[in-house]
Design a protein around this motif. Structure first.
Motif, PDB file in Angstrom:
ATOM      1  N   ASN A 148     113.007   4.401  33.747  1.00 21.94           N
ATOM      2  CA  ASN A 148     111.875   5.022  34.434  1.00 21.94           C
ATOM      3  C   ASN A 148     112.418   6.104  35.363  1.00 21.94           C
ATOM      4  OD1 ASN A 148     109.498   5.748  35.577  1.00 21.94           O
ATOM      5  ND2 ASN A 148     108.856   3.663  36.117  1.00 21.94           N
ATOM      6  N   THR A 149     112.817   7.196  34.724  1.00 16.54           N
ATOM      7  CA  THR A 149     113.431   8.294  35.475  1.00 16.54           C
ATOM      8  C   THR A 149     112.473   8.841  36.523  1.00 16.54           C
ATOM      9  OG1 THR A 149     114.531   8.848  33.402  1.00 16.54           O
ATOM     10  CG2 THR A 149     114.754  10.434  35.182  1.00 16.54           C
ATOM     11  N   TYR A 150     111.201   8.867  36.144  1.00 13.08           N
ATOM     12  CA  TYR A 150     110.198   9.415  37.062  1.00 13.08           C
ATOM     13  C   TYR A 150     110.184   8.644  38.378  1.00 13.08           C
ATOM     14  CZ  TYR A 150     105.851  11.076  39.049  1.00 13.08           C
ATOM     15  OH  TYR A 150     104.928  11.613  39.895  1.00 13.08           O
ATOM     16  N   ALA A 151     110.203   7.317  38.278  1.00 13.46           N
ATOM     17  CA  ALA A 151     110.149   6.483  39.494  1.00 13.46           C
ATOM     18  C   ALA A 151     111.357   6.770  40.388  1.00 13.46           C
ATOM     19  CB  ALA A 151     110.114   5.010  39.107  1.00 13.46           C
ATOM     20  N   LEU A 152     112.523   6.936  39.747  1.00 13.78           N
ATOM     21  CA  LEU A 152     113.755   7.217  40.498  1.00 13.78           C
ATOM     22  C   LEU A 152     113.639   8.545  41.246  1.00 13.78           C
ATOM     23  CD1 LEU A 152     116.740   6.149  40.832  1.00 13.78           C
ATOM     24  CD2 LEU A 152     117.333   7.739  39.008  1.00 13.78           C
ATOM     25  N   VAL A 153     113.184   9.573  40.518  1.00 14.05           N
ATOM     26  CA  VAL A 153     113.050  10.909  41.109  1.00 14.05           C
ATOM     27  C   VAL A 153     112.010  10.886  42.223  1.00 14.05           C
ATOM     28  CG1 VAL A 153     112.361  13.306  40.653  1.00 14.05           C
ATOM     29  CG2 VAL A 153     113.742  12.076  38.980  1.00 14.05           C
ATOM     30  N   ASN A 154     110.870  10.253  41.904  1.00 16.75           N
ATOM     31  CA  ASN A 154     109.763  10.192  42.856  1.00 16.75           C
ATOM     32  C   ASN A 154     110.175   9.501  44.149  1.00 16.75           C
ATOM     33  OD1 ASN A 154     106.956   8.611  43.696  1.00 16.75           O
ATOM     34  ND2 ASN A 154     106.717  10.736  43.019  1.00 16.75           N
ATOM     35  N   ALA A 155     110.940   8.411  44.022  1.00 16.71           N
ATOM     36  CA  ALA A 155     111.395   7.687  45.214  1.00 16.71           C
ATOM     37  C   ALA A 155     112.376   8.546  46.019  1.00 16.71           C
ATOM     38  CB  ALA A 155     112.059   6.376  44.805  1.00 16.71           C
ATOM     39  N   ALA A 156     113.285   9.200  45.296  1.00 16.95           N
ATOM     40  CA  ALA A 156     114.280  10.035  45.985  1.00 16.95           C
ATOM     41  C   ALA A 156     113.602  11.161  46.755  1.00 16.95           C
ATOM     42  CB  ALA A 156     115.264  10.612  44.971  1.00 16.95           C
ATOM     43  N   LEU A 157     112.567  11.739  46.131  1.00 17.10           N
ATOM     44  CA  LEU A 157     111.906  12.887  46.755  1.00 17.10           C
ATOM     45  C   LEU A 157     110.807  12.473  47.740  1.00 17.10           C
ATOM     46  CD1 LEU A 157     111.742  15.363  43.739  1.00 17.10           C
ATOM     47  CD2 LEU A 157     113.308  15.406  45.677  1.00 17.10           C
ATOM     48  N   SER A 158     110.790  11.190  48.096  1.00 13.73           N
ATOM     49  CA  SER A 158     109.851  10.767  49.143  1.00 13.73           C
ATOM     50  C   SER A 158     110.496  10.919  50.514  1.00 13.73           C
ATOM     51  CB  SER A 158     109.428   9.313  48.916  1.00 13.73           C
ATOM     52  OG  SER A 158     110.551   8.476  49.118  1.00 13.73           O
TER      53      SER A 158
END
Lengths: 226, 251
Positions: A148-158
């Motif tokens: 779930n690359t999206y979740a990883l990116v989304n969390a990082a960019l929070s």
């Protein structure tokens, strides 16, 4: 042929070709990043990003990409050392008052270090959990399991500080490209009085599209996708 | 109407190649704004001789901007604050009354200082000797239409040939690169049929000599073109890259 890379122009040819190769990588990277903006909870982005898990990409293209980075960085260091030596130890007391020289063109190595520093952070943030440790969470679409690359990116960019860092990194890259793009074609010899102006305009436009593209996606993720 | 200015000069003095060198400060009163920069240097030297001091050594010859002998790095720019002129054609009207002018020699590993403001530019001659010529005499000026040459090529060859080999490009380059000089010399011959025959060999040999003599690698900053007293274009550098890579790939 044997001595071509032993010459100054040959070494610059390697800088030019590896630079243009990395430019194509940036285009692919930004194209996939744009899918982060598709409001479907990350499904489109995850499926697109999953191409990185294909054996041909992972074991075929990735080493080539790393090779591109390494050649570009190593030759930049060699050329910079040689150029400092050629400049000599004696410095001008009255400085340098030459006008009409692009700042980026005189600071490519420093800008390159900025981009490299950013790259290290970027690799630790995403490449390591996705490609090496596989610490990233999984998700299944139509029976196919993937990260779930999206979740990883989304969390990082929070996190605001990371977004700020990514924006700074993107701007460093932009300034690097404003000189690097046209310079690559000049080194290859694909330039004359007319094309030099064209490459410069295309290069500056390209640099800002790439840089602002990456920066805008990070900011939008932070502001509207949390 | 004559206009006089007073100046403070900070001049680099160095007794010889091995000497460390230092700046000396001199005051000069009543310099006519109509005089050239080198005439101002003559006035300074006359003053120094009258005071029983050693005059400042500097290169000069034709004083009409075509020989390439004069140099001098003046207030942060090779050939001084004016554009597209050599130091000998720079005039004192470009300076203000009471101004401090810093005068330095070309600085680059490829151009070691001989004395004061004079540097050794033999490296350029060595590069020319490596290939900047045609091996056979091509005769005098041919009849106008005997060898048809496109107007664009003729113009570009002439522009490249206007390089006087002064070394301002190397002096200003952050990389101490001689690419503008070498590219001008390669271009003006490669563009014409008489020079084209040996173009590949010339490009390879002159670049090899340039590298061997320790000049830097061009990073396309374009500073050379800005400071070139003859406005030689960096398009010539693209042509040199093209000629060189073509020649190497053909091997």
């Amino acid at each position: 042929m044997s001595t071509i890379f032993g010459s100054s122009i040959g070494r610059k040819l390697l800088m030019s070709l590896s630079g243009l190769f990395l430019v194509t990588f940036l285009i692919v990277h930004l194209s996939i990043n744009l899918l982060l903006l598709v409001p479907d909870g990350g499904e489109t982005f995850n499926i697109a990003a999953n191409f990185m898990a294909l054996p041909l990409i992972k074991y075929g293209l990735q080493p080539v990409l790393f090779g591109g980075f390494i050649i570009h960085i190593i030759y930049a260091s060699i050329l910079t050392l040689q150029n400092n030596k050629a400049r000599g130890n004696a410095k001008y007391a009255s400085g340098n008052n030459t006008k009409d020289v692009m700042w980026a063109s005189k600071n490519m190595y420093v800008l390159g270090i900025t981009v490299t520093a950013f790259l290290v952070v970027h690799i630790v943030d995403f490449f390591v959990p996705l490609q090496i440790t596989h610490g990233a969470a999984s998700v299944t679409y139509d029976g196919v399991e993937m990260h779930n690359t999206y979740a990883l990116v989304n969390a990082a960019l929070s996190e605001a500080w990371r977004v700020a860092l990514y924006v700074v990194g993107s701007l460093g890259l932009t300034i690097h490209l404003t000189h690097g793009f046209w310079s690559a074609f000049q080194t290859l010899g694909f330039s004359n009085n007319i094309w030099r102006k064209r490459w410069t305009v295309i290069g500056i436009a390209f640099a800002w599209i790439i840089g602002l593209g990456f920066a805008a996606i990070a900011i939008l993720q932070f502001a509207f996708y949390q | 109407m004559e206009n006089n200015i007073s100046l403070t000069l900070k001049v680099w003095r160095q007794n010889g190649p091995k000497d460390k060198g230092r700046f000396e400060t001199y005051k000069l009163d009543k310099v006519s704004t109509d005089s050239s920069f080198l005439e101002m240097m003559d006035i300074l030297n006359e003053q120094l001789v009258n005071e029983g001091k050693e005059p400042v050594a500097f290169d000069h010859d034709c004083r009409e901007g075509i020989c390439g002998m004069c140099s001098l790095y003046i207030n942060g720019r090779p050939h001084g604050p004016d554009d597209d002129v050599t130091t000998c054609q720079l005039h004192m009207r470009k300076f203000k009354d009471g101004e401090t002018i810093t005068i330095e020699p070309w600085r680059s590993a490829g151009f070691p200082v001989i004395k004061d403001l004079i540097v050794n530019r033999n490296a350029f001659d060595t590069i020319i000797a490596a290939g900047g010529y045609t091996s056979v005499s091509t005769g005098g000026v041919p009849d106008a239409n005997a060898i048809p040459i496109p107007k664009v090529d003729a113009d570009e060859a002439m522009d490249a040939a206007s390089c006087i080999g002064c070394g301002a490009c190397v002096a200003t380059c952050k990389n101490g690169s001689a690419m503008l000089f070498v590219s001008a010399k390669v271009s003006h011959l490669a563009l014409l049929p008489q020079g084209k025959v040996e173009a590949a060999r010339r490009a390879k040999n002159m670049v090899a000599k340039m590298d061997e003599l320790g000049f830097g690698n061009c990073t396309n900053t374009g500073a050379c073109e800005v400071e070139c007293p003859k406005g030689v274009s960096i398009s010539n550098i693209a042509r040199l890259n093209r000629e060189f890579l073509k020649a190497k790939l053909a091997d």
